[in-house]
Design a protein around this motif. Structure first.
Motif, PDB file in Angstrom:
ATOM      1  N   ASN A  37      25.023   9.498  40.036  1.00 38.05           N
ATOM      2  CA  ASN A  37      26.336  11.511  39.557  1.00 38.05           C
ATOM      3  C   ASN A  37      25.534  12.196  39.650  1.00 38.05           C
ATOM      4  N   GLY A  39      26.468  15.183  39.466  1.00 34.17           N
ATOM      5  CA  GLY A  39      27.085  16.534  39.151  1.00 34.17           C
ATOM      6  C   GLY A  39      27.775  17.857  40.996  1.00 34.17           C
ATOM      7  N   TYR A  40      27.685  19.026  39.955  1.00 35.73           N
ATOM      8  CA  TYR A  40      28.029  20.026  41.623  1.00 35.73           C
ATOM      9  C   TYR A  40      26.888  20.728  40.759  1.00 35.73           C
ATOM     10  N   GLY A  41      27.001  22.181  41.622  1.00 41.33           N
ATOM     11  CA  GLY A  41      26.296  23.383  40.978  1.00 41.33           C
ATOM     12  C   GLY A  41      24.983  23.181  41.199  1.00 41.33           C
ATOM     13  N   ASP A  42      24.327  24.495  40.825  1.00 43.41           N
ATOM     14  CA  ASP A  42      23.158  24.856  41.178  1.00 43.41           C
ATOM     15  C   ASP A  42      22.990  25.559  39.666  1.00 43.41           C
ATOM     16  N   TYR A  43      22.640  24.548  38.902  1.00 44.74           N
ATOM     17  CA  TYR A  43      22.567  24.591  37.121  1.00 44.74           C
ATOM     18  C   TYR A  43      21.475  25.535  37.394  1.00 44.74           C
TER      19      TYR A  43
END
Length: 66
Positions: A37, A39-43
């Motif tokens: 998994n 996740g999502y986005g650009d950490y």
């Protein structure tokens, strides 16, 4: 081999979970899913744009939480 309608995402997901469970067991399947998994986005971008709270802001949050 199980017949799966490859045009139906729910069937694909169900067949995949069943295969994982049969091969790895329930706990192993859960661990495999957790590892994959992403996740999502650009950490990295979000971290650079984030501002750290000041000590006064932290103090205020703690006082208001009580």
């Amino acid at each position: 081999m199980v017949q799966v309608n490859l045009n139906n995402p729910m069937e694909i997901q169900a067949a995949g979970f069943k295969a994982l469970e049969e091969c790895l067991g329930v706990v192993g399947a859960a661990k495999f899913i957790a590892q994959n998994n992403l996740g999502y986005g650009d950490y990295t971008k979000e971290k650079q744009n984030r501002t750290e709270p000041s000590l006064d802001e932290i103090d205020s949050l703690l006082i208001n939480a009580i």
